[in-house]
Design a protein around this motif. Structure first.
Motif, mmCIF file in Angstrom:
data_model
loop_
_atom_site.group_PDB
_atom_site.id
_atom_site.type_symbol
_atom_site.label_atom_id
_atom_site.label_comp_id
_atom_site.label_asym_id
_atom_site.label_seq_id
_atom_site.Cartn_x
_atom_site.Cartn_y
_atom_site.Cartn_z
ATOM 1 N N MET A 1 1.183 -1.610 0.168
ATOM 2 C CA MET A 1 -0.541 0.032 0.206
ATOM 3 C C MET A 1 0.583 1.454 0.102
ATOM 4 N N ALA A 2 0.290 1.855 -0.869
ATOM 5 C CA ALA A 2 1.385 3.922 -0.637
ATOM 6 C C ALA A 2 0.972 3.665 0.849
ATOM 7 N N ALA A 3 2.334 4.792 1.006
ATOM 8 C CA ALA A 3 1.878 5.668 2.436
ATOM 9 C C ALA A 3 1.414 6.315 2.837
ATOM 10 N N GLY A 4 0.847 7.001 1.908
ATOM 11 C CA GLY A 4 0.592 8.264 1.659
ATOM 12 C C GLY A 4 1.665 9.810 1.393
ATOM 13 N N VAL A 5 0.866 10.970 1.871
ATOM 14 C CA VAL A 5 1.526 12.063 1.464
ATOM 15 C C VAL A 5 2.235 12.502 2.564
ATOM 16 N N ARG A 6 2.717 12.990 2.654
ATOM 17 C CA ARG A 6 4.313 13.422 4.224
ATOM 18 C C ARG A 6 4.135 14.706 3.531
ATOM 19 N N ALA A 7 3.406 15.800 4.673
ATOM 20 C CA ALA A 7 3.698 17.664 3.503
ATOM 21 C C ALA A 7 3.166 18.497 5.583
ATOM 22 N N ALA A 8 3.982 19.697 5.457
ATOM 23 C CA ALA A 8 3.824 20.756 6.238
ATOM 24 C C ALA A 8 4.379 21.979 5.811
ATOM 25 N N ALA A 9 3.660 22.811 6.481
ATOM 26 C CA ALA A 9 3.891 24.145 6.297
ATOM 27 C C ALA A 9 3.504 25.376 7.056
ATOM 28 N N ARG A 10 4.285 26.337 7.124
ATOM 29 C CA ARG A 10 4.305 27.072 8.153
ATOM 30 C C ARG A 10 4.980 28.656 7.928
ATOM 31 N N ILE A 11 3.822 29.395 9.099
ATOM 32 C CA ILE A 11 3.366 30.613 9.198
ATOM 33 C C ILE A 11 4.099 31.272 10.313
ATOM 34 N N VAL A 12 4.795 32.357 9.392
ATOM 35 C CA VAL A 12 5.456 33.354 11.300
ATOM 36 C C VAL A 12 4.992 34.835 10.803
ATOM 37 N N GLY A 28 5.012 26.569 2.318
ATOM 38 C CA GLY A 28 4.134 25.043 2.331
ATOM 39 C C GLY A 28 4.824 23.889 1.142
ATOM 40 N N ASP A 29 4.718 22.669 1.389
ATOM 41 C CA ASP A 29 4.381 22.010 0.447
ATOM 42 C C ASP A 29 3.695 20.284 0.166
ATOM 43 N N GLY A 30 3.718 19.890 -0.993
ATOM 44 C CA GLY A 30 2.308 19.686 -1.109
ATOM 45 C C GLY A 30 1.356 20.097 -1.591
ATOM 46 N N PRO A 31 0.298 19.242 -0.270
ATOM 47 C CA PRO A 31 -0.942 20.191 -0.690
ATOM 48 C C PRO A 31 -0.530 21.835 -0.224
ATOM 49 N N LEU A 32 -0.529 22.072 0.016
ATOM 50 C CA LEU A 32 -0.133 23.085 1.210
ATOM 51 C C LEU A 32 0.580 23.956 0.025
ATOM 52 N N ALA A 33 -0.289 25.317 -0.064
ATOM 53 C CA ALA A 33 0.209 26.101 -1.028
ATOM 54 C C ALA A 33 -0.134 27.590 -0.038
ATOM 55 N N LEU A 34 0.859 28.017 0.576
ATOM 56 C CA LEU A 34 0.127 29.674 0.530
ATOM 57 C C LEU A 34 0.723 30.411 -0.053
ATOM 58 N N ARG A 35 0.053 31.437 0.219
ATOM 59 C CA ARG A 35 -0.217 32.624 -0.721
ATOM 60 C C ARG A 35 -0.550 34.174 0.532
ATOM 61 N N ALA A 54 -5.952 16.382 -1.001
ATOM 62 C CA ALA A 54 -5.958 16.516 0.066
ATOM 63 C C ALA A 54 -6.645 15.949 0.868
ATOM 64 N N PRO A 55 -7.048 16.195 2.660
ATOM 65 C CA PRO A 55 -6.356 14.756 2.515
ATOM 66 C C PRO A 55 -7.178 13.183 2.408
ATOM 67 N N LEU A 56 -6.516 12.195 1.557
ATOM 68 C CA LEU A 56 -5.907 10.872 1.397
ATOM 69 C C LEU A 56 -6.172 10.369 2.345
ATOM 70 N N GLY A 57 -6.851 9.005 2.340
ATOM 71 C CA GLY A 57 -6.231 7.551 3.190
ATOM 72 C C GLY A 57 -4.439 7.535 3.653
ATOM 73 N N GLY A 58 -3.501 7.689 4.713
ATOM 74 C CA GLY A 58 -2.963 7.399 4.794
ATOM 75 C C GLY A 58 -2.131 8.573 4.479
ATOM 76 N N ASP A 59 -2.809 10.238 4.508
ATOM 77 C CA ASP A 59 -1.965 11.004 4.446
ATOM 78 C C ASP A 59 -1.682 11.823 5.379
ATOM 79 N N ARG A 60 -0.559 12.677 5.956
ATOM 80 C CA ARG A 60 0.043 13.285 7.251
ATOM 81 C C ARG A 60 0.026 14.531 7.006
ATOM 82 N N ILE A 61 -0.992 15.915 7.251
ATOM 83 C CA ILE A 61 -0.757 17.322 6.192
ATOM 84 C C ILE A 61 -1.114 17.563 7.789
ATOM 85 N N GLY A 62 0.593 18.271 8.020
ATOM 86 C CA GLY A 62 0.506 19.231 9.160
ATOM 87 C C GLY A 62 0.357 21.173 9.015
ATOM 88 N N LEU A 63 0.088 21.895 9.840
ATOM 89 C CA LEU A 63 -0.136 23.062 9.927
ATOM 90 C C LEU A 63 0.092 23.793 11.123
#
Length: 268
Positions: A1-12, A28-35, A54-63
């Motif tokens: 099985m695919a492990a899913g997407v790992r993505a993180a984004a940060r705003i300061v 930001g990366d993956g499904p999280l684009a910051l404008r 996103a998010p799909l099964g197995g994804d881990r996304i953090g903001l």
């Protein structure tokens, strides 16, 4: 099985020394684009744009969002977030962390989260507020797209002020969550959410309990805060209710909201 997407984004967000707010970190990366969008007065604005499904099964996304002392930040999203089934049988995880410093203001106003059939999403939002921080936070969930049952959705919102708990709430909907669609919970409705306002001014002027129609209520919390919770037949009616709360009531008891809500936007 695919492990899913790992993505993180940060705003300061930080004060820029000229009476405004700067954004020294916007990553930001993956499904999280910051404008970065047009500022309003001293307030910086950021829109989260979904760059992929996103998010799909197995994804881990953090903001992660950090608002420094005295800064003012508005964060919204360009469209609804749709939780979808993926190739992995594992649930998806979406974790948000918000930190707001002394004298700072954060308006966290994303578009709704839609739980599509077959999806399984575990979502958390942890908020840490300094004693004089102000917060306007909106969460909306739509259980299933038009004509379909929802997937499984578990959400947890924890808010700390000056290191002490202000709100800790976990909710579960969909398959495997007993009783969620009964008359005592949803009663056939398919949209739910909450609008949280935190302002030190509430220490002297607490908000009284007030019904907001037949399926919503505004209540004070044990701290300088007010919480509106609601269920509604659809996302449009849910949003209108929250627009009413922020636009009509907010200016009278929270400096974080200036003037009435216009369309789908808030001015903080």
């Amino acid at each position: 099985m695919a492990a899913g997407v790992r993505a993180a984004a940060r705003i300061v967000a930080e004060r820029d020394g000229r009476g405004g707010t700067a954004l020294p970190v916007l990553a930001g990366d993956g499904p999280l684009a910051l404008r970065r969008t047009r500022s309003v007065g001293a307030e910086a604005r950021v829109t989260v744009v979904g760059a992929m499904s996103a998010p799909l099964g197995g994804d881990r996304i953090g903001l992660d969002v950090a608002v420094g002392p005295g800064a003012r930040l508005w964060v919204g999203s360009a469209a609804a977030t749709i939780a979808l089934p993926g190739r992995s049988a594992e649930p998806a995880h979406y974790d948000v962390r918000l930190t707001v410093g002394d004298g700072a203001t954060l308006c966290w106003l994303p578009e709704p989260l839609i739980s599509a059939r077959g999806s399984d999403l575990r979502m958390t939002c942890r908020v840490e507020l300094a004693p004089t921080a102000r917060l306007l936070l909106r969460e909306e969930q739509v259980l299933g797209r038009a004509g379909e049952p929802p997937g499984r959705l578990t959400t947890r919102l924890t808010v700390y002020r000056a290191g002490r708990p202000l709100l800790d709430q976990e909710l579960g909907y969909g398959p495997g969550a007993p009783g969620w669609d009964g008359g005592a919970v949803f009663g056939g409705h398919r949209a739910t959410g909450q609008l949280l306002l935190v302002d030190p001014a509430f220490e002297d002027r607490p908000v009284p309990v007030r019904p907001l129609g037949e399926t919503a209520v505004l209540t004070p919390l044990a701290g300088p805060a007010a919480l509106a919770t609601a269920v509604a037949p659809d996302a449009l009616r849910l949003r209108r209710l929250f627009d009413d709360v922020a636009g009509r009531d907010g200016p009278g008891w929270c400096e974080a909201v200036q003037g009435a809500a216009v369309g789908r936007m808030f001015t903080c």
